[in-house]
Design an enzyme around this catalytic site. Structure first.
Site, mmCIF file in Angstrom:
data_model
loop_
_atom_site.group_PDB
_atom_site.id
_atom_site.type_symbol
_atom_site.label_atom_id
_atom_site.label_comp_id
_atom_site.label_asym_id
_atom_site.label_seq_id
_atom_site.Cartn_x
_atom_site.Cartn_y
_atom_site.Cartn_z
ATOM 1 C CB THR A 350 15.485 -52.921 53.686
ATOM 2 O OG1 THR A 350 16.391 -53.701 52.818
ATOM 3 C CG2 THR A 350 16.007 -51.475 54.102
ATOM 4 N N GLY A 433 12.095 -48.624 54.179
ATOM 5 C CA GLY A 433 10.917 -48.300 53.141
ATOM 6 C C GLY A 433 10.676 -47.205 52.309
#
Length: 528
Positions: A350, A433
């Site tokens: 991300t 994650g």
């Protein structure tokens, strides 16, 4: 204060505004937006849109978004849940009838409806001065005129080469000259630029309706997906109030489920029962306690957390003192406690962005396509790389996170905000994650227990107890690794560093901002 004889980063200081991102170009774009009169929300969206082009393995318009916003850094905090839902045809029975017992991560079934674009528009409606027409321009320019690949992005590109070679349209869009991009390469994505131009012109409807949505649906259904145009057109962002706990006199806030921030809050509740300052910051005892708190919190998440629109999630009970005390009593300093081995379905990537503007509007913002390069499915004509967030579902009837029509999967991305006396003191986040709850806990305790500044807190070596194994970064000394083994931890080193983080500390008395950004990524903090 850091030792200037040794390699490291200084904290970044400013009076007016500050941003920290995982790429210098995104940080610069955010600063330029704020210099032009934009808010923290404007800056976050501009930076994120650009990252969706120049950091394609981590984020993009084919992914999801969560954010916490506190206007002027005081009072009410607003939580935005921009996570996508499963197609309405995605029943667990459909999968079980076809002997599919887990969601294949590079299949169309792993693609939930991307929620980012709608979330950006809603956040800007509530807290922005500019619109997508202005804020997408840096991303459009990068896509059409080209961008230079940075080192960490090239590292991930190389590691995902096999995945990209076998994906849907990924060779065409993401393997220039048939090989991974390397640092210094210039990449052009004209199809994605055209898509971004359409969104800049017509807003979220350009993405969720019409030609772009039609192409995404056609692509997904062509490889077995259950998606429909109605699934895209019906997507909405949820605005809620955050959930929180108290740690060392500070209030720590997270987005509520289906975000996993509750996991971090449970970790803090457990660790608050111990005096971490009795042990060095990098010590056997500290890493052991962090692992045990994580194992308990992740077990809780697996047992109780799903989409609250379809599952009863008792947040009050989980965050109650009694819930933490029940588990604290089991923790031993001389051995690992016996707990079930929790194996979450996915461990994705991300980007996280933190922004504070001159009016002290605070935005803690995170956006993701789940695993590195998401589903490895690029829409046929639009250049949109689609997430594989639905890979986080279980196909297990009765489980709180079992796939169901219109259901949101249990997420991994969590923006955080720390306040004291109602005032924001630190918007921060740690990517990576399943590591994110542990990473946020690690960084926050580095600051509040060990007196680190934001950069020192982010720099410190990390570990993640995941799937029964304690994954440890190279920076953890060998004697500590051996000590953890003697307590019963199975350990291993990690190929990729654990996550990446950004933080901004607000000093209201001095009127200054202090920023830090993770050396595990390419980015930086910038202020003016």
């Amino acid at each position: 204060m850091r030792n200037f004889h040794l390699a490291g980063r200084s904290t970044v200081h400013a009076q007016n505004a500050m941003v920290a991102t995982s790429h210098p170009q995104a940080a610069l774009a955010a600063i330029e937006v704020m210099r032009a009169g934009g808010t923290a929300a404007d800056a976050a969206v501009a930076a994120c849109a650009l990252l969706g082009v120049i950091e394609p393995q981590s984020t993009g318009i084919g992914g999801d978004c969560f954010a916490l916003v506190q206007p002027r850094g005081e009072g009410r905090i607003v939580s935005y849940n921009g996570s996508g839902r499963a197609p309405m045809a995605a029943t667990p029975e459909w999968y079980l009838e076809r002997k599919i017992h887990s969601v294949p991560l590079t299949s169309a079934h792993a693609v939930s409806i991307p929620g980012a674009i709608d979330a950006w528009e809603v956040i800007l409606r509530d807290h922005g001065k500019f619109g997508l027409d202005t804020l997408l321009q840096p991303a459009i320019k990068a896509a059409e005129e080209g961008y230079v690949v940075a080192p960490r992005i090239a590292f991930d590109w190389k590691n995902q080469f096999d995945k990209l070679k076998s994906g849907t349209n990924t060779e065409r869009y993401l393997l220039p000259h048939g090989k991974p991009a390397v640092a210094g390469d210039v990449i052009h994505q004209p199809e994605l630029g055209k898509t971004l131009r359409a969104i800049a012109k017509d807003g979220r409807d350009a993405f969720y309706k019409g030609a772009i949505a039609e192409d995404m649906v056609e692509t997904l259904r062509g490889i077995g997906g259950l998606h429909t145009l109605d699934d895209f057109a019906g997507h909405t962002t949820e605005t809620t109030i955050p959930i929180g706990t108290i740690y060392k006199g500070h209030d720590v806030w997270q987005c509520p489920p289906n975000g996993p921030g509750i996991t971090m809050l449970v970790m803090l509740n457990i660790l608050s029962r111990f005096d971490l300052t009795k042990f060095p910051a990098v010590s056997i005892e500290r890493f052991h306690l962090e692992a045990e708190a994580a194992r308990i919190a992740y077990m809780m998440r697996e047992q109780y957390i799903g989409d609250p629109a379809q599952v009863d999630v008792d947040v009050v009970r989980i965050l109650a003192k009694d819930f933490a005390d029940e588990h604290v009593s089991k923790i031993r300093m001389d051995r690992v406690i016996d707990l079930p081995n929790i194996a979450p379905p996915m461990n994705p990537s991300t980007v996280y962005i933190t922004v504070v503007d001159k009016d002290r509007n605070v935005c803690s913002f995170i956006n993701s396509i789940a695993h590195s390069f998401g589903s490895a499915i690029v829409s046929n004509k639009t250049g949109v790389l689609l997430q594989n967030r639905a890979g986080g579902f279980r196909i297990q009837p009765g489980h709180p996170n079992c796939i169901a029509p219109g259901k949101r999967p249990l997420h991994t991305i969590i923006p955080s905000l720390v306040t004291k006396g109602g005032r924001a003191v630190m918007p921060f986040g740690v990517m990576g994650g399943q590591y994110q709850p542990v990473g946020q806990t690690h960084v926050l305790t580095n600051i509040l227990d060990y007196g680190c500044d934001v950069q020192e807190a982010i720099d410190m070596p990390r570990g993640l107890h995941y799937e029964g194994v304690y994954q440890l970064e190279d920076g953890i000394p060998a004697d500590i690794v051996e000590g953890l083994k003697k307590l019963g931890h199975k350990t291993t080193s990690v190929v990729s560093p654990l996550g990446g983080g950004q933080a901004i500390w607000i000093d209201w008395e001095k009127g200054t901002l202090t920023g830090g950004s993770d050396p595990r990524k390419d980015g930086c903090a910038l202020g003016y």
